[in-house]
Scaffold this active site. Sequence first.
Site, mmCIF file in Angstrom:
data_model
loop_
_atom_site.group_PDB
_atom_site.id
_atom_site.type_symbol
_atom_site.label_atom_id
_atom_site.label_comp_id
_atom_site.label_asym_id
_atom_site.label_seq_id
_atom_site.Cartn_x
_atom_site.Cartn_y
_atom_site.Cartn_z
ATOM 1 N N LYS A 23 -16.964 -42.697 88.841
ATOM 2 C CA LYS A 23 -15.848 -43.164 88.006
ATOM 3 C C LYS A 23 -15.478 -42.117 86.955
ATOM 4 C CE LYS A 23 -17.845 -46.975 86.484
ATOM 5 N NZ LYS A 23 -19.171 -46.893 87.132
ATOM 6 N N ARG A 98 -16.731 -54.880 82.579
ATOM 7 C CA ARG A 98 -17.976 -54.939 83.342
ATOM 8 C C ARG A 98 -18.498 -56.363 83.485
ATOM 9 N NH1 ARG A 98 -19.909 -49.298 82.082
ATOM 10 N NH2 ARG A 98 -21.783 -48.891 83.286
ATOM 11 N N ARG A 136 -27.560 -35.453 88.276
ATOM 12 C CA ARG A 136 -26.412 -35.441 87.373
ATOM 13 C C ARG A 136 -26.756 -34.781 86.031
ATOM 14 N NH1 ARG A 136 -22.782 -40.763 86.873
ATOM 15 N NH2 ARG A 136 -24.403 -41.650 85.579
ATOM 16 N N ARG A 169 -28.694 -37.514 80.879
ATOM 17 C CA ARG A 169 -28.579 -38.728 80.062
ATOM 18 C C ARG A 169 -29.866 -39.526 80.146
ATOM 19 N NH1 ARG A 169 -23.035 -41.368 81.954
ATOM 20 N NH2 ARG A 169 -24.428 -43.141 81.922
ATOM 21 N N ARG A 180 -29.813 -50.419 85.867
ATOM 22 C CA ARG A 180 -28.348 -50.397 85.750
ATOM 23 C C ARG A 180 -27.696 -50.933 87.023
ATOM 24 N NH1 ARG A 180 -27.144 -44.464 84.407
ATOM 25 N NH2 ARG A 180 -24.984 -45.133 84.214
HETATM 26 P P1 AMP Z 1 -21.498 -45.755 81.730
HETATM 27 O O1 AMP Z 1 -21.427 -44.413 81.122
HETATM 28 O O2 AMP Z 1 -20.140 -46.365 81.972
HETATM 29 O O3 AMP Z 1 -22.368 -45.822 82.951
HETATM 30 O O4 AMP Z 1 -22.176 -46.724 80.636
HETATM 31 C C1 AMP Z 1 -23.457 -46.447 80.143
HETATM 32 C C2 AMP Z 1 -24.010 -47.669 79.463
HETATM 33 O O5 AMP Z 1 -23.160 -48.068 78.389
HETATM 34 C C3 AMP Z 1 -24.139 -48.906 80.332
HETATM 35 O O6 AMP Z 1 -25.329 -48.906 81.104
HETATM 36 C C4 AMP Z 1 -24.128 -49.996 79.276
HETATM 37 O O7 AMP Z 1 -25.374 -50.060 78.595
HETATM 38 C C5 AMP Z 1 -23.108 -49.479 78.275
HETATM 39 N N1 AMP Z 1 -21.739 -49.920 78.610
HETATM 40 C C6 AMP Z 1 -20.697 -49.118 78.954
HETATM 41 N N2 AMP Z 1 -19.594 -49.831 79.163
HETATM 42 C C7 AMP Z 1 -19.940 -51.129 78.963
HETATM 43 C C8 AMP Z 1 -19.223 -52.349 79.057
HETATM 44 N N3 AMP Z 1 -17.939 -52.390 79.420
HETATM 45 N N4 AMP Z 1 -19.893 -53.493 78.775
HETATM 46 C C9 AMP Z 1 -21.190 -53.483 78.425
HETATM 47 N N5 AMP Z 1 -21.937 -52.359 78.344
HETATM 48 C C10 AMP Z 1 -21.310 -51.183 78.600
#
Ligand code: AMP
Length: 226
Positions: A23, A98, A136, A169, A180
């Site tokens: 994404k 999400r 990554r 990360r 996740r």
């Molecule tokens: P990402 O970089 O989109 O994979 O997000 C990393 C982490 O941020 C996720 O595993 C969640 O802990 C938090 N996070 C990101 N976006 C959301 C969302 N829309 N709702 C809840 N937690 C989020």
Amino acid sequence: MNEETASKAPTALILFGPPGSGKGTQAKLLREALQVPHISTGDMLRERIALGDPLGRQVQGLMQAGRLVPDEVANRLVDERIARPDCASGFILDGYPRTIPQAEVLGRRLEEYGFEMVVIHLKVDYTIIIKRIAGRRQCPVCGTLYSLNSNPPKSENVCDHDGATLVIREDDQEDVIRERLEAYDRQTRPLLEFFAGAGFSPREVDAGLDGPEAILARIGGLLGKG
Ligand code: AMP
């Protein structure tokens, strides 16, 4: 993607898929192609953690454990961001919504602002995802994502854009990745049916094999038909 495709681009483009489905990479390519902001809740939350402000401290533990942050937190960040003038002609959402409550809040907001919503579902097998996330790396300064296998930086471990040393990360460790993916299955995947039921059937893109440009071309094809 040509200009005609870009000019027909939907106003609010939701990139949907499990963690590691690409994404972030696609959102950055689409931002260039469509000239609209890329809104990543994950990046916004990581910025707040780096700042160490109260919100950052509130979400740090949850994120490190691979769990979702509360809906109100994610909703507020996105609400504030999409109200800014640079979003008036459209934007790309990466990692939001999400959960169903997040999608409900977003749906109301988009309707209120008069945005069209298009959902792109990046489909990838979990075994590929686990391998992909393990390779990554991210630039801590500009957020660019690299893959040691398919999209490495020009010089080892250094960002092509600003020369910063790339990092892994914390939530890309294998046990956290599994958590996740579980959070995705439990809380996020049900959104596919929710979107379809609300009249926004996700458009599926096979994002498991091939490089980012080939996947971008597939998305462009879908948007062109839209
Ligand atoms: P990402 O970089 O989109 O994979 O997000 C990393 C982490 O941020 C996720 O595993 C969640 O802990 C938090 N996070 C990101 N976006 C959301 C969302 N829309 N709702 C809840 N937690 C989020």
